[in-house]
Design a protein around this motif. Structure first.
Motif, mmCIF file in Angstrom:
data_model
loop_
_atom_site.group_PDB
_atom_site.id
_atom_site.type_symbol
_atom_site.label_atom_id
_atom_site.label_comp_id
_atom_site.label_asym_id
_atom_site.label_seq_id
_atom_site.Cartn_x
_atom_site.Cartn_y
_atom_site.Cartn_z
ATOM 1 N N LEU A 1 -64.968 43.067 -11.308
ATOM 2 C CA LEU A 1 -63.835 42.343 -11.133
ATOM 3 C C LEU A 1 -64.015 41.507 -9.867
ATOM 4 C CD1 LEU A 1 -61.193 44.988 -11.603
ATOM 5 C CD2 LEU A 1 -61.517 43.129 -12.902
ATOM 6 N N GLY A 2 -64.839 41.996 -8.780
ATOM 7 C CA GLY A 2 -65.067 41.002 -7.557
ATOM 8 C C GLY A 2 -65.847 39.907 -7.976
ATOM 9 N N ALA A 3 -66.788 39.902 -9.015
ATOM 10 C CA ALA A 3 -67.613 38.599 -9.461
ATOM 11 C C ALA A 3 -66.609 37.869 -10.099
ATOM 12 C CB ALA A 3 -68.754 39.179 -10.246
ATOM 13 N N TRP A 4 -65.559 38.354 -10.983
ATOM 14 C CA TRP A 4 -65.041 37.790 -11.866
ATOM 15 C C TRP A 4 -63.845 36.804 -10.912
ATOM 16 C CZ3 TRP A 4 -63.602 36.271 -16.526
ATOM 17 C CH2 TRP A 4 -62.076 35.850 -16.996
ATOM 18 N N ASP A 5 -63.301 37.695 -10.019
ATOM 19 C CA ASP A 5 -62.410 36.909 -9.142
ATOM 20 C C ASP A 5 -63.046 35.893 -8.419
ATOM 21 O OD1 ASP A 5 -60.392 38.852 -9.958
ATOM 22 O OD2 ASP A 5 -60.497 39.930 -8.120
ATOM 23 N N ALA A 6 -64.043 35.966 -7.901
ATOM 24 C CA ALA A 6 -64.744 34.969 -7.175
ATOM 25 C C ALA A 6 -65.027 33.586 -8.161
ATOM 26 C CB ALA A 6 -65.983 35.394 -6.609
ATOM 27 N N PHE A 7 -65.599 33.871 -9.242
ATOM 28 C CA PHE A 7 -65.880 32.753 -10.172
ATOM 29 C C PHE A 7 -64.821 32.074 -10.922
ATOM 30 C CE2 PHE A 7 -70.058 35.065 -10.114
ATOM 31 C CZ PHE A 7 -70.831 34.130 -9.435
ATOM 32 N N ARG A 8 -63.769 33.097 -11.084
ATOM 33 C CA ARG A 8 -62.532 32.554 -11.668
ATOM 34 C C ARG A 8 -61.691 31.370 -11.011
ATOM 35 N NH1 ARG A 8 -57.550 36.385 -12.756
ATOM 36 N NH2 ARG A 8 -57.814 36.607 -10.299
ATOM 37 N N HIS A 9 -61.845 31.677 -9.620
ATOM 38 C CA HIS A 9 -61.211 30.855 -8.672
ATOM 39 C C HIS A 9 -62.025 29.484 -8.584
ATOM 40 C CE1 HIS A 9 -59.139 34.466 -7.225
ATOM 41 N NE2 HIS A 9 -58.260 33.845 -8.074
#
Length: 375
Positions: A365-373
Motif C-alpha cells: 500500500l505504501g508503494a501504491w500510494d506513492a506511485f498513484r499520486h
C-alpha cells in the motif's frame, strides 16, 4: 484497487476476522468453502452464511465498539475437477457433470455478491514446495523449493512430506480427499499433452464464461506454481506466451487472470519480466498476488519478505506498473514468512501466518500510494 487478505474460515485458520479488521487498508476477505471438494456444488445457504460471517459483526465485537466491516467479494478458489482438465470421466465424475456443478456454483456466488473467482488449471497437484518451514538468515521460516529434491523425489514421497509439515491444517491443492485418488490420476495423465490440456481448457471456458457474464462474476486463472512441468504432467499457464494463449481461448472480459507474480517469477528467467507482464495484461487482470522470492544458482528458491530488495522480484516496480495502469481490481499479499515464533506458538498454515502478510499489506500500500499520486 482493493486490498484483500486470504482467510481459511472459522475453525480452519489461526488468523481471525478480528485480526484482519485491524490491518489498515484491508477491505476484502479472500475466502472459500474449504470443505468442498473439486466438482462439488456449493449450496446457496453455505455461501450466504459465510458471506454473512465475513461481512457482519458479532454481538461480542459490537460490544467492544468494533464498527469496521469487510467485504467478501473475492473467492479463492473454486477448484476445477480433474475430469475437466482431462476431458473424460475420472474419480467417478464426468466432465459435463463437473462443469454443470461449476456453473451452478458460479451463479450462486454471483447472487451472494461475489465479484471475482480465482481458480487454477494445474494437473494433479496445486502449488509445490519441498520445505514448509525452511529457516532463513533472520531467524524466520518460509516456504522453500529445492530442485534436487523434486528431481529425485516421487510424487508419493512429496505427498507424505506435505502432510507431515502441515500443522494438521488442510493445504489447498493437497486435500486428503483429492490425494486419495492419486494413483488413478497419475495413470490418467499418461500421454496427455499440452495441446490436450488447451483443448479441454477451451471446452471449459466456452461452457462456464456465459454463466459468469450472466452472474457478473469475473473468473481469474492463477499461474502454475512453480511455472514449469513437474513429474511429467503438462502445465499450461506458466509463461507470458501461455498467459496470452489462455486469454485468447475466450474473448470475454469476464475471463482473465489472477496474476500471482510470485508463482510467475519462480522461473528465474521470468522474475525480471514481472512488471512488464502487469503492463501487458493489465486490462485482463481481475485479481493479483504480490510477493517476493529469492533464487539460487542451483535452481532452488525461497519465499522472502515483500520488500523489493529482499529478493529477485521487483515488488515496488510491480505496484508502480499497477498504479500507472489505473488498476481497479483486487490485490493481496501472498505467502509470508513465519515471524516471531508463530510457527511454534500459533502454528499457522504454512505461508499464511498473520504478521508478515500484514507487513506485506503495508509495504504494498505504501508503494501504491506513492506511485498513484505520481502516475
Amino acid at each position: 484497487m482493493k486490498m484483500g487478505f486470504r482467510w481459511y474460515g472459522e475453525g480452519n485458520d489461526t488468523v481471525t476476522l478480528d485480526h484482519i479488521r485491524q490491518i489498515p487498508g484491508v477491505d476484502t476477505v479472500v475466502w472459500s468453502l474449504h470443505h468442498k471438494q473439486a466438482g462439488q456444488v456449493w449450496e446457496q445457504a453455505e455461501i450466504d452464511a459465510e458471506v454473512a460471517r465475513i461481512s457482519g459483526l458479532s454481538d461480542e465485537a459490537r460490544a467492544r465498539g468494533v464498527t469496521r466491516t469487510l467485504d467478501a467479494e473475492v473467492v479463492e478458489s473454486v477448484n476445477v475437477h480433474e475430469s475437466i482438465k482431462l476431458g473424460r470421466t475420472v474419480l467417478g465424475l464426468g466432465r459435463d457433470e463437473a462443469i454443470e456443478n461449476y456453473v451452478t456454483t458460479i451463479r450462486r456466488l454471483g447472487r451472494a455478491g461475489v465479484k471475482v473467482v480465482c481458480y487454477n488449471f494445474m494437473p494433479v497437484f496445486d502449488w509445490l514446495r519441498t520445505d514448509l518451514w525452511h529457516p532463513l538468515p533472520d531467524g524466520s521460516t518460509a516456504l522453500y523449493f529445492e530442485k534436487a529434491v523434486v528431481d529425485e523425489m516421487t510424487p508419493e514421497g512429496l505427498i507424505a512430506d506435505m502432510e507431515a509439515g502441515s500443522h494438521g491444517l488442510t493445504l489447498p491443492g493437497w486435500e486428503p480427499e483429492r490425494l486419495a485418488g492419486f494413483t488413478e490420476l497419475n495413470a490418467a495423465y499418461v500421454g496427455v499433452t499440452h495441446e490436450d490440456m488447451y483443448a479441454n481448457y477451451r471446452y471449459f471456458l466456452d461452457a462456464v464464461i456465459p454463466a459468469c457474464e450472466e452472474a457478473d462474476v469475473k473468473l481469474g486463472v492463477h499461474p502454475d506454481d512453480p511455472p514449469f512441468d513437474v513429474f511429467g504432467w503438462p502445465r499450461v499457464v506458466s509463461t507470458p506466451d501461455d498467459l496470452q494463449r489462455v486469454l485468447d481461448l475466450h474473448p470475454s472480459p469476464n475471463h482473465g487472470l489472477t496474476l500471482c507474480l510470485g508463482s510467475f517469477s519462480a522461473n528465474p528467467a521470468q522474475a525480471p519480466l514481472a512488471a512488464d507482464t502487469v503492463r501487458r495484461f493489465s486490462g485482463r487482470i481481475h485479481f493479483t498476488h504480490v510477493r517476493n522470492i529469492k533464487h539460487f544458482p542451483n535452481g532452488d528458491f525461497t519465499e522472502v519478505g515483500h520488500r523489493a530488495c529482499e529478493g529477485d522480484v521487483d515488488t515496488t516496480g510491480i505496484m508502480k506498473a499497477y498504479a500507472e495502469a489505473g488498476y481497479t481490481g483486487y490485490v493481496r499479499p501472498d505467502h509470508g514468512r513465519h515471524l516471531w515464533d508463530e510457527n511454534t506458538t500459533n502454528k499457522p498454515r504454512p505461508g499464511y501466518g498473520l504478521y508478515d502478510r500484514a507487513l506485506g499489506v503495508q509495504y504494498l500500500l505504501g508503494a501504491w500510494d506513492a506511485f498513484r499520486h505520481t502516475a
